[in-house]
Motif scaffolding. Structure first.
Motif, short mmCIF file in Angstrom:
data_model
loop_
_atom_site.label_atom_id
_atom_site.label_comp_id
_atom_site.label_asym_id
_atom_site.label_seq_id
_atom_site.Cartn_x
_atom_site.Cartn_y
_atom_site.Cartn_z
N ILE A 62 0.97 62.48 6.10
CA ILE A 62 -0.46 62.26 5.84
C ILE A 62 -0.58 61.38 4.60
CG2 ILE A 62 -2.56 63.38 4.97
CD1 ILE A 62 -1.90 65.74 6.80
N GLY A 63 -1.49 60.40 4.64
CA GLY A 63 -1.77 59.58 3.48
C GLY A 63 -3.02 60.07 2.78
N MET A 64 -3.02 60.07 1.46
CA MET A 64 -4.21 60.45 0.69
C MET A 64 -4.50 59.38 -0.33
SD MET A 64 -5.06 63.95 -1.43
CE MET A 64 -6.74 64.24 -2.04
N LEU A 65 -5.73 58.90 -0.35
CA LEU A 65 -6.13 57.88 -1.30
C LEU A 65 -7.20 58.45 -2.23
CD1 LEU A 65 -6.61 54.14 -0.71
CD2 LEU A 65 -8.42 55.38 -1.87
N VAL A 66 -6.92 58.40 -3.52
CA VAL A 66 -7.85 58.87 -4.55
C VAL A 66 -8.18 57.69 -5.45
CG1 VAL A 66 -8.20 60.50 -6.44
CG2 VAL A 66 -6.83 61.18 -4.47
N THR A 67 -9.46 57.51 -5.80
CA THR A 67 -9.84 56.31 -6.55
C THR A 67 -10.00 56.55 -8.05
OG1 THR A 67 -12.22 56.66 -6.20
CG2 THR A 67 -11.03 55.39 -4.53
N ILE A 93 1.77 61.27 1.30
CA ILE A 93 1.91 60.05 0.49
C ILE A 93 0.61 59.87 -0.28
CG2 ILE A 93 2.28 57.56 0.47
CD1 ILE A 93 3.76 57.80 3.09
N LEU A 94 0.68 59.91 -1.60
CA LEU A 94 -0.51 59.82 -2.44
C LEU A 94 -0.62 58.43 -3.05
CD1 LEU A 94 -2.92 61.17 -3.93
CD2 LEU A 94 -1.30 61.79 -5.73
N CYS A 95 -1.79 57.82 -2.93
CA CYS A 95 -2.09 56.54 -3.58
C CYS A 95 -3.28 56.73 -4.51
CB CYS A 95 -2.41 55.45 -2.54
SG CYS A 95 -1.02 54.97 -1.51
N ASN A 96 -3.13 56.36 -5.76
CA ASN A 96 -4.21 56.46 -6.73
C ASN A 96 -4.58 55.05 -7.18
OD1 ASN A 96 -5.79 56.92 -9.10
ND2 ASN A 96 -4.89 58.96 -9.23
N THR A 110 -0.99 49.68 2.90
CA THR A 110 0.35 50.28 2.79
C THR A 110 0.44 51.57 3.58
OG1 THR A 110 0.72 49.30 0.60
CG2 THR A 110 2.05 51.23 1.18
N LEU A 111 -0.59 52.42 3.45
CA LEU A 111 -0.57 53.69 4.17
C LEU A 111 -0.58 53.47 5.69
CD1 LEU A 111 -3.06 55.74 1.96
CD2 LEU A 111 -0.59 56.09 2.17
#
Length: 333
Positions: A62-67, A93-96, A110-111
């Motif tokens: 699972i991808g997670m995007l936090v801004t 997978i975490l993207c900040n 990318t995700l």
């Protein structure tokens, strides 16, 4: 590196039998199973996650995007998401993006390139609207808000109710001069909390003082700047509603600089109930956001959507609740 063919050759069975034993996809006699597993252990065989994902058309990721990154609230939500992903045998997978427009676009791409099975999106930045138009083709759950319309489930907290509960708490402690320091009012949750504040004042027939409404940012410095502005007014409030615990921490520092005691000189109530809030001096009264439930329900909704991508969109609203601590006391008359 050993393969299923190697195992089949040594165990003197077919490759498909080895596959059924390892994946548990068909009945195999105990004798054959023990024989195959003995060879598996002997060769220290490890299934290829990549090959398995191609075969099953799932990556179990699972991808997670936090801004935003400067609020402990998000770290606590992410921790809950990670916990429930692991419970369901999914990787996260975490993207900040830290509010950066280019990083938002790149992170989403990318995700998607990583072929995640689903996405969790948690956006707080209104200026990202024109950059959040990437077409998403995977199951998605929006946690609170996203700046563009998406075919996605949504889970959020009733932030107007939270603002109402915080203000009502101050009123019930005898305060009628109540200030508020908000986040950026272009953000829906900031506006909702302000509306809850106004609703509580109206219900108690307390006149609204526009000079005691200070718009700031949802971070520590936002509390410092906001409280400085509030303390420049000719008439000061006896209590302040900080629309996040990070704002409240900034208020604590500013009160210390002005030699104001909490709660003797001014009461303070926050919002979010981050772990740090209970360890302040005095411990911070606040509105508890159900962060663990938010993470759990978001993961559950996403897994449901992965299994049934054609089902109708679902919206879940979580209820905040009041946590009373010593930072709120009746005003000294």
């Amino acid at each position: 590196m050993a393969t299923m063919k190697d195992i089949a050759r040594i165990a003197k069975v077919s490759t498909s039998t080895v596959s059924h034993v390892i994946n548990g996809t068909r009945f195999v006699s105990d004798e054959i199973r023990e024989k195959v597993m003995s060879v598996v252990q002997e060769l220290n065989y490890r299934p290829s996650a990549l090959a398995r994902s191609f075969k099953l058309q799932q990556t179990k990721t699972i991808g997670m995007l936090v801004t935003a990154s400067n609020n402990p609230f998000f770290a606590e939500v992410v921790a809950a998401v990670e916990h429930y992903c692991a419970q369901n045998d999914y990787n996260l997978i975490l993207c900040n993006t830290d509010g950066d427009c280019m990083r938002l676009e790149k992170s989403l791409q990318t995700l998607l390139q990583k072929q995640v099975d689903g996405l969790l999106l948690m956006c707080t930045e209104t200026h990202l609207q024109e950059h959040a138009t990437v077409h998403l083709t995977v199951p998605t759950v929006i946690m609170d808000w996203w700046p563009t319309e998406l075919n996605a489930d949504r889970i959020f907290e009733d932030s107007e109710l939270g603002g109402y509960l915080a203000t009502k708490c101050l009123i019930q402690h005898g305060h009628r001069k109540i200030g508020i320091i908000t986040g950026n009012l272009q953000k829906p949750l900031a506006l909702n909390r302000l509306n809850g504040y106004k609703k509580a004042l109206l219900e108690a027939q307390i006149p609204l003082n526009k000079h005691w409404i200070v718009e700031s940012q949802f971070d520590f410095q936002g509390g410092v700047v906001g409280m400085d502005k509030l303390l420049q007014q000719n008439e000061l409030p006896t209590a302040v509603f900080a629309c996040s615990d990070t704002i409240a921490l900034g208020i604590y520092q500013t009160a210390w600089r002005y030699n104001l005691r909490i709660p003797q000189d001014i009461s303070v109530i926050g919002y979010d109930d981050i772990n740090l809030s209970q360890y302040l001096a005095p411990p911070l009264a606040t509105i508890h956001q159900p962060k663990v439930e938010l993470g759990k329900r978001a993961v559950e909704m996403l897994l449901e959507r992965i299994k049934s991508p054609e089902r109708k969109n679902k919206t879940v609203i979580l209820q905040p609740n009041l946590i009373v601590r010593p930072s709120v006391a009746p005003p000294i008359k």
